[in-house]
Design an enzyme around this catalytic site. Structure first.
Site, PDB file in Angstrom:
ATOM      1  N   PRO A  10      48.038  44.854  40.570  1.00  0.00           N
ATOM      2  CA  PRO A  10      47.217  45.352  41.668  1.00  0.00           C
ATOM      3  C   PRO A  10      45.811  44.767  41.729  1.00  0.00           C
ATOM      4  O   PRO A  10      45.152  44.609  40.700  1.00  0.00           O
ATOM      5  CB  PRO A  10      47.155  46.863  41.404  1.00  0.00           C
ATOM      6  CG  PRO A  10      47.568  47.038  39.988  1.00  0.00           C
ATOM      7  CD  PRO A  10      48.505  45.915  39.683  1.00  0.00           C
ATOM      8  N   ASN A  11      45.424  44.472  42.952  1.00  0.00           N
ATOM      9  CA  ASN A  11      44.075  44.001  43.319  1.00  0.00           C
ATOM     10  C   ASN A  11      43.793  42.556  42.942  1.00  0.00           C
ATOM     11  O   ASN A  11      42.745  42.020  43.310  1.00  0.00           O
ATOM     12  CB  ASN A  11      42.982  44.925  42.737  1.00  0.00           C
ATOM     13  CG  ASN A  11      43.039  46.309  43.325  1.00  0.00           C
ATOM     14  OD1 ASN A  11      43.178  46.448  44.539  1.00  0.00           O
ATOM     15  ND2 ASN A  11      42.968  47.322  42.499  1.00  0.00           N
ATOM     16  N   ARG A  18      35.276  39.303  45.230  1.00  0.00           N
ATOM     17  CA  ARG A  18      34.355  40.345  44.728  1.00  0.00           C
ATOM     18  C   ARG A  18      34.218  40.192  43.219  1.00  0.00           C
ATOM     19  O   ARG A  18      35.069  39.577  42.576  1.00  0.00           O
ATOM     20  CB  ARG A  18      34.931  41.740  44.989  1.00  0.00           C
ATOM     21  CG  ARG A  18      34.966  42.172  46.413  1.00  0.00           C
ATOM     22  CD  ARG A  18      35.233  43.681  46.437  1.00  0.00           C
ATOM     23  NE  ARG A  18      36.483  44.007  47.084  1.00  0.00           N
ATOM     24  CZ  ARG A  18      37.238  45.064  46.777  1.00  0.00           C
ATOM     25  NH1 ARG A  18      36.897  45.874  45.795  1.00  0.00           N
ATOM     26  NH2 ARG A  18      38.341  45.306  47.429  1.00  0.00           N
ATOM     27  N   TYR A  23      35.218  38.296  37.120  1.00  0.00           N
ATOM     28  CA  TYR A  23      36.502  37.587  37.262  1.00  0.00           C
ATOM     29  C   TYR A  23      36.362  36.136  37.705  1.00  0.00           C
ATOM     30  O   TYR A  23      37.368  35.440  37.846  1.00  0.00           O
ATOM     31  CB  TYR A  23      37.402  38.340  38.258  1.00  0.00           C
ATOM     32  CG  TYR A  23      37.699  39.766  37.835  1.00  0.00           C
ATOM     33  CD1 TYR A  23      38.432  40.023  36.679  1.00  0.00           C
ATOM     34  CD2 TYR A  23      37.228  40.846  38.570  1.00  0.00           C
ATOM     35  CE1 TYR A  23      38.699  41.318  36.271  1.00  0.00           C
ATOM     36  CE2 TYR A  23      37.491  42.161  38.169  1.00  0.00           C
ATOM     37  CZ  TYR A  23      38.226  42.384  37.024  1.00  0.00           C
ATOM     38  OH  TYR A  23      38.478  43.664  36.617  1.00  0.00           O
ATOM     39  N   ASN A  79      49.710  39.663  34.000  1.00  0.00           N
ATOM     40  CA  ASN A  79      48.419  40.339  34.160  1.00  0.00           C
ATOM     41  C   ASN A  79      48.717  41.564  35.017  1.00  0.00           C
ATOM     42  O   ASN A  79      48.800  41.472  36.248  1.00  0.00           O
ATOM     43  CB  ASN A  79      47.383  39.443  34.833  1.00  0.00           C
ATOM     44  CG  ASN A  79      46.019  40.127  34.887  1.00  0.00           C
ATOM     45  OD1 ASN A  79      45.911  41.337  34.627  1.00  0.00           O
ATOM     46  ND2 ASN A  79      44.984  39.381  35.220  1.00  0.00           N
ATOM     47  N   ALA A  82      45.210  47.007  36.504  1.00  0.00           N
ATOM     48  CA  ALA A  82      44.932  48.367  36.033  1.00  0.00           C
ATOM     49  C   ALA A  82      46.188  49.099  35.558  1.00  0.00           C
ATOM     50  O   ALA A  82      46.090  50.054  34.768  1.00  0.00           O
ATOM     51  CB  ALA A  82      44.243  49.163  37.138  1.00  0.00           C
ATOM     52  N   GLU A 103      50.827  39.108  27.494  1.00  0.00           N
ATOM     53  CA  GLU A 103      49.904  39.960  28.256  1.00  0.00           C
ATOM     54  C   GLU A 103      48.592  39.193  28.416  1.00  0.00           C
ATOM     55  O   GLU A 103      48.032  38.697  27.430  1.00  0.00           O
ATOM     56  CB  GLU A 103      49.660  41.270  27.491  1.00  0.00           C
ATOM     57  CG  GLU A 103      48.589  42.133  28.152  1.00  0.00           C
ATOM     58  CD  GLU A 103      48.281  43.397  27.347  1.00  0.00           C
ATOM     59  OE1 GLU A 103      48.951  43.670  26.330  1.00  0.00           O
ATOM     60  OE2 GLU A 103      47.343  44.105  27.757  1.00  0.00           O
ATOM     61  N   HIS A 105      44.645  39.009  30.355  1.00  0.00           N
ATOM     62  CA  HIS A 105      43.554  39.553  31.163  1.00  0.00           C
ATOM     63  C   HIS A 105      42.490  38.482  31.318  1.00  0.00           C
ATOM     64  O   HIS A 105      42.154  37.788  30.344  1.00  0.00           O
ATOM     65  CB  HIS A 105      42.962  40.806  30.519  1.00  0.00           C
ATOM     66  CG  HIS A 105      43.998  41.860  30.333  1.00  0.00           C
ATOM     67  ND1 HIS A 105      44.480  42.606  31.387  1.00  0.00           N
ATOM     68  CD2 HIS A 105      44.699  42.241  29.247  1.00  0.00           C
ATOM     69  CE1 HIS A 105      45.423  43.407  30.941  1.00  0.00           C
ATOM     70  NE2 HIS A 105      45.573  43.207  29.641  1.00  0.00           N
TER      71      HIS A 105
HETATM   72  O1  CA2 Z   1      40.670  41.240  33.330  1.00  0.00           O
HETATM   73  C1  CA2 Z   1      41.752  41.366  33.919  1.00  0.00           C
HETATM   74  O2  CA2 Z   1      42.462  40.424  34.239  1.00  0.00           O
HETATM   75  C2  CA2 Z   1      42.213  42.764  34.345  1.00  0.00           C
HETATM   76  O3  CA2 Z   1      43.623  42.844  34.137  1.00  0.00           O
HETATM   77  C3  CA2 Z   1      41.880  42.895  35.821  1.00  0.00           C
HETATM   78  C4  CA2 Z   1      42.163  44.288  36.387  1.00  0.00           C
HETATM   79  C5  CA2 Z   1      41.533  45.367  35.517  1.00  0.00           C
HETATM   80  O4  CA2 Z   1      41.902  46.636  35.994  1.00  0.00           O
HETATM   81  C6  CA2 Z   1      41.950  45.225  34.058  1.00  0.00           C
HETATM   82  O5  CA2 Z   1      41.296  46.229  33.304  1.00  0.00           O
HETATM   83  C7  CA2 Z   1      41.554  43.865  33.529  1.00  0.00           C
HETATM   84  C8  CA2 Z   1      41.561  44.413  37.795  1.00  0.00           C
HETATM   85  C9  CA2 Z   1      41.998  43.372  38.739  1.00  0.00           C
HETATM   86  C10 CA2 Z   1      41.170  43.493  39.975  1.00  0.00           C
HETATM   87  O6  CA2 Z   1      40.794  42.217  40.344  1.00  0.00           O
HETATM   88  C11 CA2 Z   1      39.802  42.091  41.252  1.00  0.00           C
HETATM   89  C12 CA2 Z   1      39.320  40.832  41.425  1.00  0.00           C
HETATM   90  C13 CA2 Z   1      38.310  40.618  42.311  1.00  0.00           C
HETATM   91  C14 CA2 Z   1      37.780  41.665  43.042  1.00  0.00           C
HETATM   92  C15 CA2 Z   1      38.252  42.922  42.863  1.00  0.00           C
HETATM   93  C16 CA2 Z   1      39.291  43.139  41.965  1.00  0.00           C
END
Ligand code: CA2
Length: 148
Positions: A10-11, A18, A23, A79, A82, A103, A105
């Protein structure tokens, strides 16, 4: 030629739009291109997916399990976003498939909020990596190559 399945939760479709300080500024399309190059360099086909829906991620993992049984899968890079921190269903789907799953991140989840420190995926993953930015995807593909 075996396939590497790269699954994004997700996301992650919002990558590059953002929170660039967390990221980076590359988009998911950029990440897909990076993965195409990494797979080609290591002699793999690439199956690259993203879903915001837990059930679709489960279906993809079941498909990966069937590919593994058929001998056509090198491994999965997951990945789970959340869902990493919430999903017993993803844990159950991975467990017992025999799939070699990494896994991944983008960020160093251990340097972030406490709720990101626990993963339901880690106990059923072959390896865990975090904090390498999007280049981690290429490193994970190279890691899978070394495990064949
Ligand atoms: O660090 C990672 O890759 C995560 O898996 C990313 C997830 C987060 O919930 C994990 O704790 C760590 C969130 C992905 C959301 O990605 C976005 C990227 C740009 C803007 C908004 C969200």
């Amino acid at each position: 030629m075996k396939t590497v399945m790269i699954l994004n939760g997700p996301n992650l479709n919002l990558l590059g739009t953002r929170e660039p300080q967390v990221y980076g500024s590359q988009t998911l399309a950029d990440v897909q291109a990076l993965c195409e190059r990494a797979c080609a360099a290591n002699g793999f086909d690439l199956d690259f997916r993203q879903s915001n829906h837990e059930g679709e991620l489960l279906d993809a993992l079941h498909e990966a399990g069937r590919m593994h049984a058929a001998g056509t899968l090198a491994g999965v890079v997951l990945n789970a976003g959340a869902y990493t921190h919430t999903s017993v269903a993803l844990h159950d789907a991975i467990k017992g498939t025999g799939v070699c799953l990494i896994e991944l991140h983008i960020s160093n989840v251990h340097a972030r909020e406490e709720f990101r420190h626990h993963s339901y995926i880690s106990p059923v993953a072959k390896a865990v990596m975090c904090g390498f930015g999007v280049n981690g995807y290429a490193l994970a593909v190279a890691g899978l190559a070394g495990m064949q």
